[in-house]
Design an enzyme around this catalytic site. Sequence first.
Site, PDB file in Angstrom:
ATOM      1  CE  LYS A 113      -4.530   0.542   0.188  1.00 23.88           C
ATOM      2  NZ  LYS A 113      -5.511  -0.482  -0.182  1.00 23.88           N
TER       3      LYS A 113
HETATM    4  N1  GLU Z   1      -7.116  -0.040  -3.311  1.00 21.98           N
HETATM    5  C1  GLU Z   1      -7.866  -1.202  -3.697  1.00 21.98           C
HETATM    6  C2  GLU Z   1      -7.956  -2.190  -2.543  1.00 21.98           C
HETATM    7  O1  GLU Z   1      -7.850  -1.814  -1.414  1.00 21.98           O
HETATM    8  C3  GLU Z   1      -7.358  -1.823  -4.989  1.00 21.98           C
HETATM    9  C4  GLU Z   1      -5.956  -2.330  -4.949  1.00 21.98           C
HETATM   10  C5  GLU Z   1      -5.439  -2.793  -6.298  1.00 21.98           C
HETATM   11  O2  GLU Z   1      -6.207  -2.867  -7.251  1.00 21.98           O
HETATM   12  O3  GLU Z   1      -4.255  -3.095  -6.365  1.00 21.98           O
HETATM   13  O4  GLU Z   1      -8.207  -3.346  -2.718  1.00 21.98           O
END
Ligand code: GLU
Length: 423
Positions: A113
């Site tokens: 993240k």
């Molecule tokens: N931010 C989204 C999640 O929390 C998508 C993450 C992604 O597609 O890599 O799942």
Amino acid sequence: MTVEAPASHLRENPFEIARQQLRAVGETFGIDGDLVEVLSECKKAVEVSIPARMDDGSVAVFRGYRVTHNIARGPSKGGIRYHPDVTLDEVKALAMWMTWKCALMGIPFGGAKGGVVCDPKTLSKRELERMTRRYTTEIINEIGPERDIPAPDVGTNAQVMAWIFDTYSMNKGHSVLGVVTGKPLLIGGSLGREEATARGGLYILRDALAKKGMACPDARIAIQGFGNVGSYLARFLTQDGATIVALSDSSGGLYNPKGIDVAAAAAHKGETGALAGFRGADPITNEELLELECDVVAPCALEQVIHGGNADRVKARIVLEGSNGPTTPEADEILEDAGVLVLPDVLANAGGVVVSYFEWVQGLQEYFWKEHEVNAKLNEIVTRAFNETWETHERRGVSMRLAAYGLGVQRVADATTTRGLYP
Ligand code: GLU
């Protein structure tokens, strides 16, 4: 000028929560204590300073993070959040949840993240672009198609992904489609990606309602948050025949027991920038929305909105976690005791990362799929994950959260054991 974070929406340290959940999984599923220790740490956390020129000529200095939790099952994957409350421990928690989510879905990624402490609503498009390009440059050695692949999250969108893609590609000297997902369609995005998180939530909710002998047309639903997830979810559920009794965004909530005209509310937000002031419903607060008389409540905004102080007032029979970490462990226990079915984040909102996986595959192959193919493959993956989670929940008599996290953690633990500890 250094940008300071204001008082946070985070009541508890999210990374402590994520670790607490991992320990509970370790105990319930009998996972080796040493492995739990390994998995309770993040592999790598990078903190960067991001100086960016503002339109008035001044320079603002933002703080940014990119955290990789685990790569045992593949390159790390996860979104980038732009929000004033971002902290390193929040990003670490979100990275850990991505690891379990990807494993539960059976897609070949670890978890990561990113986040930048900023309020994107107060930045101009040019300021956002300069800040994003500098942030990308600061983390350029961390990301890459075989290494770590960002995507949108709270406060970011396809345009931000386009800038990251362009900055990375300019530095490499050629277009690198696989470096980021959630890109605009024009430059290598996937059909269905923008809607995917909500569509995955819809499929999961249909499966869960069926277990209760219900279907969408019988369901009265309250949705907190009207960003990417909440707004598409409201539209899809309306198309499916559900009654949307409440909606909200950061300006407040709307309530109409007869059902809100979602398209009209979205048009109002499009014109005025907020749901507040929409005539087709009564105003309520975001807190009141969670306590409404309804069948399903779907938190699709920020973390820790259902906590020890309000969980006993949740009247819905099902909680669909469109956002990451909306329910604290204390609230989880209260909801569990009250017989509320919580469809956990790693299951309920995994549609986004599943279609991110499809976008990454399409980009690497330079071969793009039709939208119905994307949606059918998404349905297959999330429904399989739902059935596996449900089966574990019933067989072991544990909550859907423990079942889902348990399956995810077990797969990562098995991958780690199979690979062996280096050196
Ligand atoms: N931010 C989204 C999640 O929390 C998508 C993450 C992604 O597609 O890599 O799942």
